[in-house]
Design a protein around this motif. Sequence first.
Motif, PDB file in Angstrom:
ATOM      1  N   ILE A 108       0.845  -1.278  -0.003  1.00 30.93           N
ATOM      2  CA  ILE A 108       0.099   0.017   0.105  1.00 30.93           C
ATOM      3  C   ILE A 108       0.917   1.244   0.137  1.00 30.93           C
ATOM      4  O   ILE A 108       0.564   2.229  -0.779  1.00 30.93           O
ATOM      5  CB  ILE A 108      -0.932  -0.127   1.115  1.00 30.93           C
ATOM      6  N   LEU A 109       2.069   1.362   0.656  1.00 27.05           N
ATOM      7  CA  LEU A 109       3.015   2.444   0.689  1.00 27.05           C
ATOM      8  C   LEU A 109       3.369   2.696  -0.551  1.00 27.05           C
ATOM      9  O   LEU A 109       3.662   3.724  -1.164  1.00 27.05           O
ATOM     10  CB  LEU A 109       3.859   2.056   1.759  1.00 27.05           C
ATOM     11  N   LYS A 110       3.756   1.530  -1.109  1.00 32.01           N
ATOM     12  CA  LYS A 110       4.685   1.449  -2.704  1.00 32.01           C
ATOM     13  C   LYS A 110       3.596   2.290  -3.582  1.00 32.01           C
ATOM     14  O   LYS A 110       3.787   2.791  -4.545  1.00 32.01           O
ATOM     15  CB  LYS A 110       5.015   0.249  -2.908  1.00 32.01           C
ATOM     16  N   LEU A 111       2.225   1.419  -3.704  1.00 31.29           N
ATOM     17  CA  LEU A 111       1.132   1.909  -4.628  1.00 31.29           C
ATOM     18  C   LEU A 111       0.516   3.130  -4.478  1.00 31.29           C
ATOM     19  O   LEU A 111      -0.043   3.864  -5.251  1.00 31.29           O
ATOM     20  CB  LEU A 111       0.249   0.989  -4.837  1.00 31.29           C
ATOM     21  N   ASN A 112       0.530   3.457  -3.321  1.00 33.91           N
ATOM     22  CA  ASN A 112      -0.293   4.803  -2.622  1.00 33.91           C
ATOM     23  C   ASN A 112      -1.855   4.787  -3.478  1.00 33.91           C
ATOM     24  O   ASN A 112      -2.073   5.709  -3.991  1.00 33.91           O
ATOM     25  CB  ASN A 112       0.598   5.936  -3.163  1.00 33.91           C
ATOM     26  N   PRO A 113      -2.543   3.997  -3.083  1.00 36.95           N
ATOM     27  CA  PRO A 113      -3.762   3.848  -3.611  1.00 36.95           C
ATOM     28  C   PRO A 113      -4.719   4.976  -3.043  1.00 36.95           C
ATOM     29  O   PRO A 113      -4.401   5.583  -1.588  1.00 36.95           O
ATOM     30  CB  PRO A 113      -4.317   2.601  -3.141  1.00 36.95           C
ATOM     31  N   GLU A 114      -5.627   5.328  -3.728  1.00 33.27           N
ATOM     32  CA  GLU A 114      -6.568   6.628  -3.315  1.00 33.27           C
ATOM     33  C   GLU A 114      -7.636   6.277  -2.347  1.00 33.27           C
ATOM     34  O   GLU A 114      -8.200   6.950  -1.537  1.00 33.27           O
ATOM     35  CB  GLU A 114      -7.116   7.229  -4.515  1.00 33.27           C
ATOM     36  N   GLY A 115      -8.043   4.763  -2.370  1.00 35.79           N
ATOM     37  CA  GLY A 115      -8.945   4.178  -1.662  1.00 35.79           C
ATOM     38  C   GLY A 115      -9.409   2.905  -1.966  1.00 35.79           C
ATOM     39  O   GLY A 115      -8.869   2.237  -2.735  1.00 35.79           O
ATOM     40  N   ILE A 116     -10.545   2.567  -1.659  1.00 36.93           N
ATOM     41  CA  ILE A 116     -11.241   1.136  -1.997  1.00 36.93           C
ATOM     42  C   ILE A 116     -11.145   0.978  -3.137  1.00 36.93           C
ATOM     43  O   ILE A 116     -11.448  -0.263  -3.832  1.00 36.93           O
ATOM     44  CB  ILE A 116     -12.479   0.923  -1.181  1.00 36.93           C
ATOM     45  N   LYS A 117     -11.274   2.021  -4.228  1.00 35.14           N
ATOM     46  CA  LYS A 117     -11.629   1.949  -5.523  1.00 35.14           C
ATOM     47  C   LYS A 117     -10.333   1.166  -6.215  1.00 35.14           C
ATOM     48  O   LYS A 117     -10.356   0.718  -7.363  1.00 35.14           O
ATOM     49  CB  LYS A 117     -11.968   3.190  -6.233  1.00 35.14           C
TER      50      LYS A 117
END
Length: 173
Positions: free
Chosen positions: A129-138
């Motif tokens: 998650i830190l590497k990808l930095n997703p915006e949220g559940i989407k």
Amino acid sequence: MKMMKLKFELIIHFYMIMLINMKLIDKINIKLKESIKQKDSIKLDTLRSIKSEILIEEKSTKLNKLSNVDEIKILNRLYKQRKESYEIYKAKNRNDLANVENLQASIIQEFLPKQLSLKEVEKIIDNIILKLNPEGIKDMGKVMGFATKELLGKADGKLISDIVKNKLNEKTQ
């Protein structure tokens, strides 16, 4: 006496190195021979089913070869089938059949990579998650893609999905 012990230890060490570098089908064949000699019918049936699935999958691929990832997927599928059957038999109060399924699952599990603990899985997912930095559940699909590749055979897919979902929900709140 010391010389014989040293030779014996070297033979064991050599055998262990060979086992580590062997293909899964070769390991299965060795275990098959051992179970025939031990007259262990449950282990023999389980190993035969593993070998059968591997050979069927090999025949269905164009290269007639399976990667380690494919082998782990087959083992995971067989393991899950045994665990589901175990639960069904247990619910129907058929302990005799449930015990057989549970034994078969444990035999299959010997060939799977060591399962990670919950904390280890969470740590790996946190790093993803830190590497990808997703915006949220989407972005769950993107995170799940990386997580399942990283944790293949080391953690259950449902567990991975639940942890990713929780972590992404926490991030959006």
